[in-house]
Design a protein around this motif. Sequence first.
Motif, PDB file in Angstrom:
ATOM      1  N   GLU A 514       0.833  -1.205   0.000  1.00 35.67           N
ATOM      2  CA  GLU A 514       0.000   0.000   0.000  1.00 35.67           C
ATOM      3  C   GLU A 514       0.868   1.256   0.000  1.00 35.67           C
ATOM      4  OE1 GLU A 514      -3.158   0.336  -0.367  1.00 35.67           O
ATOM      5  OE2 GLU A 514      -3.654  -1.790  -0.380  1.00 35.67           O
ATOM      6  N   GLU A 515       1.943   1.224   0.766  1.00 35.85           N
ATOM      7  CA  GLU A 515       2.871   2.363   0.785  1.00 35.85           C
ATOM      8  C   GLU A 515       3.478   2.585  -0.593  1.00 35.85           C
ATOM      9  OE1 GLU A 515       7.352   3.229   2.522  1.00 35.85           O
ATOM     10  OE2 GLU A 515       6.006   1.861   3.598  1.00 35.85           O
ATOM     11  N   HIS A 516       3.883   1.501  -1.230  1.00 35.72           N
ATOM     12  CA  HIS A 516       4.485   1.604  -2.559  1.00 35.72           C
ATOM     13  C   HIS A 516       3.484   2.170  -3.564  1.00 35.72           C
ATOM     14  CE1 HIS A 516       7.411   0.478  -5.667  1.00 35.72           C
ATOM     15  NE2 HIS A 516       6.372   0.090  -6.391  1.00 35.72           N
ATOM     16  N   LYS A 517       2.231   1.710  -3.470  1.00 40.81           N
ATOM     17  CA  LYS A 517       1.199   2.208  -4.380  1.00 40.81           C
ATOM     18  C   LYS A 517       0.957   3.702  -4.152  1.00 40.81           C
ATOM     19  CE  LYS A 517      -2.550  -0.182  -4.289  1.00 40.81           C
ATOM     20  NZ  LYS A 517      -3.938  -0.643  -4.048  1.00 40.81           N
ATOM     21  N   THR A 518       0.969   4.125  -2.892  1.00 34.61           N
ATOM     22  CA  THR A 518       0.765   5.542  -2.579  1.00 34.61           C
ATOM     23  C   THR A 518       1.869   6.401  -3.166  1.00 34.61           C
ATOM     24  OG1 THR A 518      -0.332   4.916  -0.516  1.00 34.61           O
ATOM     25  CG2 THR A 518       0.447   7.184  -0.694  1.00 34.61           C
ATOM     26  N   LEU A 519       3.115   5.949  -3.034  1.00 28.85           N
ATOM     27  CA  LEU A 519       4.228   6.696  -3.599  1.00 28.85           C
ATOM     28  C   LEU A 519       4.142   6.773  -5.111  1.00 28.85           C
ATOM     29  CD1 LEU A 519       7.225   5.443  -1.426  1.00 28.85           C
ATOM     30  CD2 LEU A 519       6.258   7.732  -1.466  1.00 28.85           C
ATOM     31  N   LEU A 520       3.767   5.656  -5.756  1.00 30.22           N
ATOM     32  CA  LEU A 520       3.651   5.658  -7.214  1.00 30.22           C
ATOM     33  C   LEU A 520       2.559   6.614  -7.678  1.00 30.22           C
ATOM     34  CD1 LEU A 520       4.076   1.916  -8.268  1.00 30.22           C
ATOM     35  CD2 LEU A 520       5.672   3.790  -8.609  1.00 30.22           C
ATOM     36  N   SER A 521       1.432   6.621  -6.970  1.00 34.10           N
ATOM     37  CA  SER A 521       0.342   7.522  -7.364  1.00 34.10           C
ATOM     38  C   SER A 521       0.754   8.979  -7.182  1.00 34.10           C
ATOM     39  CB  SER A 521      -0.906   7.220  -6.536  1.00 34.10           C
ATOM     40  OG  SER A 521      -0.668   7.451  -5.155  1.00 34.10           O
ATOM     41  N   THR A 522       1.557   9.266  -6.172  1.00 35.08           N
ATOM     42  CA  THR A 522       2.045  10.632  -5.960  1.00 35.08           C
ATOM     43  C   THR A 522       2.962  11.069  -7.097  1.00 35.08           C
ATOM     44  OG1 THR A 522       1.956  10.267  -3.581  1.00 35.08           O
ATOM     45  CG2 THR A 522       3.238  12.147  -4.343  1.00 35.08           C
ATOM     46  N   ILE A 523       3.805  10.125  -7.555  1.00 37.20           N
ATOM     47  CA  ILE A 523       4.726  10.444  -8.646  1.00 37.20           C
ATOM     48  C   ILE A 523       3.975  10.618  -9.960  1.00 37.20           C
ATOM     49  CG2 ILE A 523       6.652   9.553 -10.017  1.00 37.20           C
ATOM     50  CD1 ILE A 523       7.530   8.069  -7.468  1.00 37.20           C
ATOM     51  N   ALA A 524       2.976   9.754 -10.195  1.00 38.46           N
ATOM     52  CA  ALA A 524       2.272   9.765 -11.467  1.00 38.46           C
ATOM     53  C   ALA A 524       1.199  10.823 -11.533  1.00 38.46           C
ATOM     54  CB  ALA A 524       1.647   8.389 -11.728  1.00 38.46           C
ATOM     55  N   ALA A 525       0.820  11.452 -10.398  1.00 41.43           N
ATOM     56  CA  ALA A 525      -0.307  12.382 -10.377  1.00 41.43           C
ATOM     57  C   ALA A 525      -0.167  13.554 -11.335  1.00 41.43           C
ATOM     58  CB  ALA A 525      -0.532  12.893  -8.962  1.00 41.43           C
ATOM     59  N   PRO A 526       0.998  14.206 -11.468  1.00 40.01           N
ATOM     60  CA  PRO A 526       1.071  15.355 -12.360  1.00 40.01           C
ATOM     61  C   PRO A 526       0.875  15.002 -13.826  1.00 40.01           C
ATOM     62  CG  PRO A 526       2.884  15.360 -10.796  1.00 40.01           C
ATOM     63  CD  PRO A 526       2.228  14.033 -10.691  1.00 40.01           C
ATOM     64  N   ASN A 527       1.129  13.771 -14.241  1.00 43.29           N
ATOM     65  CA  ASN A 527       1.043  13.402 -15.649  1.00 43.29           C
ATOM     66  C   ASN A 527      -0.355  12.913 -15.985  1.00 43.29           C
ATOM     67  OD1 ASN A 527       3.795  13.964 -15.872  1.00 43.29           O
ATOM     68  ND2 ASN A 527       4.329  11.887 -15.174  1.00 43.29           N
ATOM     69  N   LEU A 528      -1.343  13.795 -15.869  1.00 37.81           N
ATOM     70  CA  LEU A 528      -2.722  13.372 -16.072  1.00 37.81           C
ATOM     71  C   LEU A 528      -3.030  13.142 -17.534  1.00 37.81           C
ATOM     72  CD1 LEU A 528      -4.472  15.784 -13.550  1.00 37.81           C
ATOM     73  CD2 LEU A 528      -3.812  13.406 -13.220  1.00 37.81           C
ATOM     74  N   GLY A 529      -2.256  13.740 -18.424  1.00 35.24           N
ATOM     75  CA  GLY A 529      -2.544  13.595 -19.845  1.00 35.24           C
ATOM     76  C   GLY A 529      -1.939  12.368 -20.456  1.00 35.24           C
TER      77      GLY A 529
END
Length: 712
Positions: A514-529
């Motif tokens: 879950e921690e790893h998934k949270t970090l990945l979502s934080t990294i990927a969040a700006p690239n919405l396009g």
Amino acid sequence: MAMGGMSMGGLPPLKDFPKMYWAAVGSAIGVATLVNIFNHALHRQRLSAVQAGQPKPAKPKSLFFLSNATLFAITREASNFSIRIPTKDRIFRLPTVGRTSLVLANMIVLIVLIFYGFDVNDRWSREDIGYRAGFVTISQLPLIFLLAGKNNIVGLLTGTSHERLNWLHRWCARCLLLTATIHMGYFFSDWAPYNYIGTQLKVNTLVWKGLVAWAMLVWIVFSSMTPIRGWCYELFVLQHLVSFAVLIGFVYIHTPAEVHIYIWIPVGLFFFDRVIRALRALYANVSFFHPQQRQNGQMSGFWACKAEFTPLAHDTTRIVIQNPPISWTPGQHVFLSCHSIVPLQSHPFTVASIPQDGKMEFLVKAETGGTRHFFRHAEKTNGLPASSNKSCTKTVAIEGPYGCLRPLRQFDSVVFLAGSTGATFTIPLLRDILQGWKENASTSKQLSSLFRTPVGAVARHVRFVWVVKSRGQLEWFSEQLSAVFSEYQNLQTQLRNIKLEITVYVTCDESFTEEHKTLLSTIAAPNLGTAPNRPQEPQHGAVELRSRLSSLNGKEKAAESKEKITEVTFMDPISPNRTACGADQTCCCKATVSEPASPDIISPCCCCKVDGPSSNPSTRPLSLTSSTPSANQKQKLIVHPQISVMCGRPRPKSIIRKSLEQALGESAVVVCGPQGLVADVKHDVVVLSDERAVHKGTGAQGIFLHTESFAY
């Protein structure tokens, strides 16, 4: 008294029957040797085809290669098949058809040689059968010793490692016991009607000497059973050697002089193996034989090898020998001993590094005996300076390397599956394929010759799967896996047809996934396009790949604790009253994860019992490095962002099928882990080979399977 020239009723003399047995054994070894030579030639042909730029080098094209591929596919499918009997708590697996057929073939040859030309119902033939059985029995001794040595002649000819022949060594000893019992039984049955057995034991010294030899053989076979030899392996090895020495001695004084050649050959094979092992050990461990490294300051003193012991998570010890004096190929193992920690013990460990690293690295799981002493020493001395009396650096001795595996560079697609410390076997093989890709991308081409193996790699697609219990196990190789994937991404600009997929399945650390998934979502969040199925470009300036080795270093822990920590909470649908089912009160996930699933849609998984209603969710805090946007702070991942980390267990069959469906030539499946995982993968490969009708007119390509197993 000479008996070898005895001819019974026009039958061949007794001395000819051992020759007949060895004609059959030699034919089997000869066929396996021809297959090994063909595999070596095929390896060279495929790598040469890659250097020449030929398409689909791992796919057979001519009638000769197609015929061989079909024959190999049928043989592999049949030999790896095993009957599975499901029970209430587990699956009972019978030995594979290949192993069973080999043992039965040996037994059939022995039984035919013993009873050929005799009427078993004729009581007057019993003594003659007993004599024949004795000659056939003694002829098996050289084969048992041939299969027992580390420097194995049969293994060299057939391309098989010594530890993979060990099961056959044990079964040949059981066949020896069978024929020895027939030899003794027919003499006793001939004497029993006249109450002559006791008289023979008292009067005839040959009889009681033979009875002692038979009793010693019974003990050897019994003590070699898995539960017995696993109880205290060091004690087993010692008594095993003594027992065989006693057996050989009594057999020698029990048999006529004309068959003593079958006793001296095993003795010669034993000392040949011991002398070669001693010479190899001297070369590897005495610095005198490595003057260049002494001049470079890489060695000092008489002994060549010094190792550093570091404790890791899950009672595991990392042992590192810098600038090792010998070379090895990925997948091989050495026997390592450290007499200052564990006197008079030597244990085989797979080398977890590749020669290009400049170090020989081992990951040793602490069980009982010597491996537990290694871990305790690493715990006590971790962080102490090398000059202290209790330094973590110790003088060690190595012997080897041993092990033999078909080079995986020659296959179009390769699937690696590892469980826990099984990664020490698969990761070096993965890195070797990466090294082959680098050679493909290199502009300097080596001239091929008969005595030099062509460089490069045929492999296009590599799938790597590792099953771990927790973050601690993942940290063992997190840096190596991240480096492998980064190098692969750099090579993609030159080699556009290669593909690497790495997935880690975590079974007992749901909070980490879950921690790893949270970090990945934080990294990927700006690239919405970005398109959902398209991998992101490697713009990971805010990501720092690091290793969090559980080395129990107090200073490092104190420094790490000063970092700003943010608690992230998430809703847990499982009751706080649940019962933990894993080690250290952890919850282990037993559910399997389908291969096409995305890590983002995998629901929390736990095998624990729920005592309370699931409608009252609880929150669990997870300690993460601060994810607050700041120019001075960086989010930290254990592994490369594009390495998938999933909660649960893999479905090997779907993983292998996906790789086979895109293969343009022969594929390889390599598995190393617990016996259950190995058995399941072997079963899945057999089912897929039959389902896809490999090399039977469907266009499906061959599947090479290599298995390495260990027991907890």
